[in-house]
Scaffold this motif. Sequence first.
Motif, PDB file in Angstrom:
ATOM      1  N   GLU A  73       0.855  -1.277   0.025  1.00 47.90           N
ATOM      2  CA  GLU A  73       0.012   0.139  -0.022  1.00 47.90           C
ATOM      3  C   GLU A  73       0.685   1.311   0.063  1.00 47.90           C
ATOM      4  O   GLU A  73       0.360   2.263  -0.119  1.00 47.90           O
ATOM      5  N   GLY A  74       2.187   1.094   0.207  1.00 47.44           N
ATOM      6  CA  GLY A  74       3.084   2.288   0.053  1.00 47.44           C
ATOM      7  C   GLY A  74       3.655   2.515   1.252  1.00 47.44           C
ATOM      8  O   GLY A  74       4.243   3.850   1.225  1.00 47.44           O
ATOM      9  N   ILE A  75       3.213   1.985   2.476  1.00 42.78           N
ATOM     10  CA  ILE A  75       4.049   2.152   3.727  1.00 42.78           C
ATOM     11  C   ILE A  75       5.518   2.086   3.794  1.00 42.78           C
ATOM     12  O   ILE A  75       5.728   0.664   3.383  1.00 42.78           O
ATOM     13  N   THR A  76       6.314   2.778   3.789  1.00 46.56           N
ATOM     14  CA  THR A  76       7.662   2.650   4.037  1.00 46.56           C
ATOM     15  C   THR A  76       8.536   2.526   5.198  1.00 46.56           C
ATOM     16  O   THR A  76       9.794   2.314   5.352  1.00 46.56           O
ATOM     17  N   GLN A  77       7.716   2.703   6.137  1.00 48.20           N
ATOM     18  CA  GLN A  77       8.405   2.792   7.695  1.00 48.20           C
ATOM     19  C   GLN A  77       7.436   2.395   8.761  1.00 48.20           C
ATOM     20  O   GLN A  77       6.179   2.773   8.475  1.00 48.20           O
ATOM     21  N   PHE A  78       7.834   1.787   9.514  1.00 51.70           N
ATOM     22  CA  PHE A  78       7.267   1.118  10.170  1.00 51.70           C
ATOM     23  C   PHE A  78       7.737   0.863  11.845  1.00 51.70           C
ATOM     24  O   PHE A  78       8.984   0.879  12.284  1.00 51.70           O
ATOM     25  N   LEU A  79       6.684   1.385  12.833  1.00 55.33           N
ATOM     26  CA  LEU A  79       7.071   1.633  14.063  1.00 55.33           C
ATOM     27  C   LEU A  79       6.395   0.156  15.100  1.00 55.33           C
ATOM     28  O   LEU A  79       5.040   0.165  15.038  1.00 55.33           O
ATOM     29  N   ASP A  80       7.178  -0.817  15.405  1.00 54.42           N
ATOM     30  CA  ASP A  80       6.805  -2.193  15.764  1.00 54.42           C
ATOM     31  C   ASP A  80       6.970  -2.239  17.274  1.00 54.42           C
ATOM     32  O   ASP A  80       8.070  -2.300  17.552  1.00 54.42           O
ATOM     33  N   ILE A  81       5.902  -1.778  18.154  1.00 51.53           N
ATOM     34  CA  ILE A  81       6.163  -1.824  19.469  1.00 51.53           C
ATOM     35  C   ILE A  81       5.613  -3.040  19.964  1.00 51.53           C
ATOM     36  O   ILE A  81       4.558  -3.611  19.926  1.00 51.53           O
ATOM     37  N   GLY A  82       6.352  -3.510  21.139  1.00 47.82           N
ATOM     38  CA  GLY A  82       6.413  -4.946  21.550  1.00 47.82           C
ATOM     39  C   GLY A  82       6.548  -6.150  20.683  1.00 47.82           C
ATOM     40  O   GLY A  82       5.859  -7.032  20.689  1.00 47.82           O
ATOM     41  N   THR A  83       7.758  -5.846  20.165  1.00 43.33           N
ATOM     42  CA  THR A  83       8.261  -6.691  19.007  1.00 43.33           C
ATOM     43  C   THR A  83       8.435  -8.083  19.454  1.00 43.33           C
ATOM     44  O   THR A  83       8.222  -9.148  18.692  1.00 43.33           O
ATOM     45  N   GLY A  84       8.936  -8.507  20.749  1.00 40.99           N
ATOM     46  CA  GLY A  84       9.060  -9.699  20.998  1.00 40.99           C
ATOM     47  C   GLY A  84      10.517 -10.301  20.780  1.00 40.99           C
ATOM     48  O   GLY A  84      11.095  -9.668  20.005  1.00 40.99           O
ATOM     49  N   ILE A  85      11.020 -11.619  20.917  1.00 42.51           N
ATOM     50  CA  ILE A  85      12.085 -12.001  20.322  1.00 42.51           C
ATOM     51  C   ILE A  85      12.018 -12.498  18.890  1.00 42.51           C
ATOM     52  O   ILE A  85      11.177 -12.756  18.299  1.00 42.51           O
ATOM     53  N   PRO A  86      13.008 -11.832  18.119  1.00 43.14           N
ATOM     54  CA  PRO A  86      12.990 -11.995  16.695  1.00 43.14           C
ATOM     55  C   PRO A  86      12.828 -13.293  16.404  1.00 43.14           C
ATOM     56  O   PRO A  86      13.335 -14.363  16.920  1.00 43.14           O
ATOM     57  N   ALA A  87      12.041 -13.503  15.267  1.00 44.79           N
ATOM     58  CA  ALA A  87      11.749 -15.104  14.690  1.00 44.79           C
ATOM     59  C   ALA A  87      11.946 -14.761  13.113  1.00 44.79           C
ATOM     60  O   ALA A  87      11.862 -13.770  12.516  1.00 44.79           O
ATOM     61  N   ALA A  88      11.864 -15.958  12.507  1.00 47.11           N
ATOM     62  CA  ALA A  88      11.970 -15.939  11.059  1.00 47.11           C
ATOM     63  C   ALA A  88      10.749 -15.084  10.346  1.00 47.11           C
ATOM     64  O   ALA A  88       9.496 -15.437  11.016  1.00 47.11           O
ATOM     65  N   GLY A  89      10.823 -14.293   9.348  1.00 48.90           N
ATOM     66  CA  GLY A  89       9.839 -13.637   8.874  1.00 48.90           C
ATOM     67  C   GLY A  89       9.470 -12.156   9.902  1.00 48.90           C
ATOM     68  O   GLY A  89       8.514 -11.939  10.049  1.00 48.90           O
ATOM     69  N   ASN A  90      10.537 -11.708  10.427  1.00 47.18           N
ATOM     70  CA  ASN A  90      10.311 -10.195  11.058  1.00 47.18           C
ATOM     71  C   ASN A  90       9.814  -9.226  10.169  1.00 47.18           C
ATOM     72  O   ASN A  90       9.930  -9.269   9.003  1.00 47.18           O
ATOM     73  N   THR A  91       9.241  -8.144  10.837  1.00 41.34           N
ATOM     74  CA  THR A  91       8.695  -7.047  10.115  1.00 41.34           C
ATOM     75  C   THR A  91       9.746  -6.425   9.075  1.00 41.34           C
ATOM     76  O   THR A  91       9.345  -6.244   7.979  1.00 41.34           O
ATOM     77  N   HIS A  92      11.066  -6.393   9.381  1.00 40.64           N
ATOM     78  CA  HIS A  92      11.922  -5.632   8.415  1.00 40.64           C
ATOM     79  C   HIS A  92      12.318  -6.595   7.186  1.00 40.64           C
ATOM     80  O   HIS A  92      12.258  -6.057   6.005  1.00 40.64           O
ATOM     81  N   GLU A  93      12.292  -7.945   7.263  1.00 43.51           N
ATOM     82  CA  GLU A  93      12.202  -8.990   6.425  1.00 43.51           C
ATOM     83  C   GLU A  93      11.279  -8.927   5.412  1.00 43.51           C
ATOM     84  O   GLU A  93      11.568  -9.069   4.188  1.00 43.51           O
TER      85      GLU A  93
END
Length: 272
Positions: A73-93
């Motif tokens: 949809e054109g969103i290029t920046q993300f504020l991910d709050i309460g991210t938890g322990i990284p796992a495969a398929g994270n937001t930035h990936e």
Amino acid sequence: MSDEGDETHVPVDLRPDVPHPARMYDYYLGGKDNFPADRAAAEQVVSLGPLVRISARANRAFLQRAVRHLAEEGITQFLDIGTGIPAAGNTHEVAQRIVPDARVAYVDNDPIVLVHGRALLAGSGAGHVTVVQGDLRDPKSVLADPAVRAVIDFDRPVGLLLFAVLHFIDDADDPYGIVRTLLDALPAGSRIALSHATGDFTTPEQAAKGPAVYRAATAQLSMRSREQVARFFEGLELAEPGLVTAPLWRPDQEPQDTDREVAIWAGVARKP
């Protein structure tokens, strides 16, 4: 990851003898960043019914579909709050597969999560990504954090991500006010994607036992009904199919019979 907003790393006691919600969630997902105490507590929750582990995995899959949708949809920046322990398929990936220069600020108040996050993202070539210590209960401080502002431009639309975190905010801490404060700081065209645990499909015993296990893991669990979760989207434009259980939000595969009873409400909306 980038060094934007990098902070001095302070040794943290991981307390492997005490169950931890983020590590329990990692266990539900089949991860390895957990200890025996986490697995024992998680198994108590899993014993309440097979949908517990299914719900955790459905939530993770919803995160990936929602982030992909926002990037498309054109969103290029993300504020991910309460991210938890990284796992495969994270937001930035997920986002950077569509928008290679997408920027992500991960925020969590838990030192244990920060240790895992910074270690797992260090040297990954993730681009404009940072992991910041911040508390969702103090949204103004999160918004003002220099490390967050080094990555996020609040004059352009932002994807606000609140995946499986608001149910750890008690009513006394005004979760609706927290979300309003965050949204008020974002420009028109921004999006919010959130998921929230619910007791709508559980028995009274399950509704009582699950939160009790989390209290032993030093976490308050406030499951909310569909009507209560819908309040987070007041004044916003809900994307189709609206507020549904996590597996039913734009699924990549044919829905299963149990999908309507997965104990996670999920939705994505646009700020007009």
